[in-house]
Design an enzyme around this catalytic site. Sequence first.
Site, mmCIF file in Angstrom:
data_model
loop_
_atom_site.group_PDB
_atom_site.id
_atom_site.type_symbol
_atom_site.label_atom_id
_atom_site.label_comp_id
_atom_site.label_asym_id
_atom_site.label_seq_id
_atom_site.Cartn_x
_atom_site.Cartn_y
_atom_site.Cartn_z
ATOM 1 N N ARG A 289 38.022 -2.945 -49.591
ATOM 2 C CA ARG A 289 36.603 -3.230 -49.727
ATOM 3 C C ARG A 289 36.310 -4.718 -49.884
ATOM 4 O O ARG A 289 36.707 -5.343 -50.872
ATOM 5 C CB ARG A 289 36.041 -2.458 -50.931
ATOM 6 N N LEU B 156 12.204 4.435 -36.059
ATOM 7 C CA LEU B 156 13.273 4.779 -35.123
ATOM 8 C C LEU B 156 12.600 5.192 -33.812
ATOM 9 O O LEU B 156 11.628 5.947 -33.828
ATOM 10 C CB LEU B 156 14.087 5.951 -35.681
ATOM 11 N N TYR C 88 24.760 6.448 -36.319
ATOM 12 C CA TYR C 88 24.943 7.864 -35.993
ATOM 13 C C TYR C 88 23.920 8.340 -34.991
ATOM 14 O O TYR C 88 22.954 7.634 -34.683
ATOM 15 C CB TYR C 88 24.885 8.715 -37.265
ATOM 16 N N ARG D 81 20.833 5.034 -27.193
ATOM 17 C CA ARG D 81 20.369 4.552 -28.494
ATOM 18 C C ARG D 81 21.552 4.227 -29.398
ATOM 19 O O ARG D 81 21.518 3.235 -30.147
ATOM 20 C CB ARG D 81 19.457 5.595 -29.154
ATOM 21 N N GLU E 57 6.560 6.440 -40.074
ATOM 22 C CA GLU E 57 7.211 7.647 -39.551
ATOM 23 C C GLU E 57 7.593 8.538 -40.725
ATOM 24 O O GLU E 57 7.332 8.206 -41.885
ATOM 25 C CB GLU E 57 8.452 7.271 -38.730
ATOM 26 N N HIS F 192 32.799 -7.288 -48.399
ATOM 27 C CA HIS F 192 31.555 -7.077 -47.666
ATOM 28 C C HIS F 192 31.640 -7.503 -46.198
ATOM 29 O O HIS F 192 31.174 -6.811 -45.313
ATOM 30 C CB HIS F 192 30.403 -7.824 -48.346
ATOM 31 N N LYS G 269 19.737 3.286 -35.952
ATOM 32 C CA LYS G 269 20.022 4.589 -36.568
ATOM 33 C C LYS G 269 21.268 4.441 -37.438
ATOM 34 O O LYS G 269 22.374 4.875 -37.084
ATOM 35 C CB LYS G 269 20.172 5.670 -35.487
HETATM 36 N N1 PDD Z 1 16.632 12.073 -37.513
HETATM 37 N N2 PDD Z 1 12.753 8.829 -37.485
HETATM 38 C C1 PDD Z 1 13.789 8.972 -38.323
HETATM 39 C C2 PDD Z 1 13.843 8.125 -39.549
HETATM 40 C C3 PDD Z 1 14.791 9.920 -38.043
HETATM 41 O O1 PDD Z 1 15.839 10.040 -38.879
HETATM 42 C C4 PDD Z 1 14.679 10.741 -36.888
HETATM 43 C C5 PDD Z 1 15.714 11.764 -36.528
HETATM 44 C C6 PDD Z 1 13.569 10.561 -36.040
HETATM 45 C C7 PDD Z 1 13.397 11.365 -34.767
HETATM 46 O O2 PDD Z 1 14.266 10.919 -33.754
HETATM 47 P P1 PDD Z 1 14.804 11.898 -32.621
HETATM 48 O O3 PDD Z 1 13.599 12.497 -31.954
HETATM 49 O O4 PDD Z 1 15.568 11.013 -31.724
HETATM 50 O O5 PDD Z 1 15.624 12.962 -33.295
HETATM 51 C C8 PDD Z 1 12.636 9.588 -36.367
HETATM 52 C C9 PDD Z 1 17.743 12.957 -37.253
HETATM 53 C C10 PDD Z 1 17.373 14.256 -36.628
HETATM 54 C C11 PDD Z 1 18.543 13.093 -38.533
HETATM 55 O O6 PDD Z 1 18.726 12.076 -39.186
HETATM 56 O O7 PDD Z 1 18.993 14.181 -38.863
#
Ligand code: PDD
Length: 285
Positions: free
Chosen positions: A100, A203, A33, A52, A179, A102, A147
């Site tokens: 379903r 991320l 996503y 990304r 993070e 895997h 992501k």
């Molecule tokens: N999340 N690290 C993680 C684990 C994240 O889920 C996000 C962003 C970031 C920041 O990335 P960016 O600057 O590209 O938004 C870092 C989004 C906003 C979410 O899951 O809602």
Amino acid sequence: MEQIVFLNGRFVPERQAVISVEDRGNTFGDGVYEVVRIYEGRPFQLEAHLARLERSAAAIRLPLPMTPEEISSAARELIERNGCADASLYLQVSRGVAPRQHQFPDGAQPTVFMIARPVDPKAITTYRQGVGCISVEDRRWTMCHVKAITLLPNVLAKQAAKDAGAFEAIFVREGVVTEGSSSNVFAVSGKRLYTHPEGPFILSGVTRRLVIDLARRLGLEVCEAPFTLSDLKEADEVFLTSTVIEIAPVVRIDGQRVGKGGPGTRTVDLQQAFDKLKEGPSGVD
Ligand code: PDD
């Protein structure tokens, strides 16, 4: 007025945007996503988000059924149809619908959907004034650069933060700060900015990268290097970055005050530089 949602090539009212219970996004969390900010009806850093998305999809061997150009034009149409001003756009691609099992299914068409939701400007103003965080053990996998929609550890961490009266949970892996549960983390010490290096443990945030560039332009030295939780707690300033919260000063970690307990001067300088970027043509694509 009912929201219009993009689902598999069509723009439909939200109530008609229905996905099968056997969608692999639902049964396995098998998908990727993006979240993109919309400022005054314009998507911010859309190209970086789509790049990304392509990297995330490639990492899980999911062929995207639309080109970045097609996604971009569908996203713009969605923004227009919903009359979005300040909003966030959620885009999800899953491995599609199949009974379903895997392993990857044969012949399933990936599911693509996008939805745009208004952002509450009051909430953003509140984050801007400073947030509290807790630290939690980072129990996630070692593909955090992807992501992926599979976010259970992040969900549990965020809830733990909420339960503790804090805004964000900061992950710590073997003593090293990685993070936040949905943000990247920065520490400021003198004229130096520290943040965890890119790789499998974080991320690669779009906002993170912009902030690094802005910091260098402001004359700060940026160290993409690991640091510990005690380094973080002793920093002059700490802040979080993400598409939704932009740059949020951290004023408390585990109940302990950070720096002077309010937004630090470097953080405020970065917030102001970021504001200019949002307004200017260079940041908006
Ligand atoms: N999340 N690290 C993680 C684990 C994240 O889920 C996000 C962003 C970031 C920041 O990335 P960016 O600057 O590209 O938004 C870092 C989004 C906003 C979410 O899951 O809602």
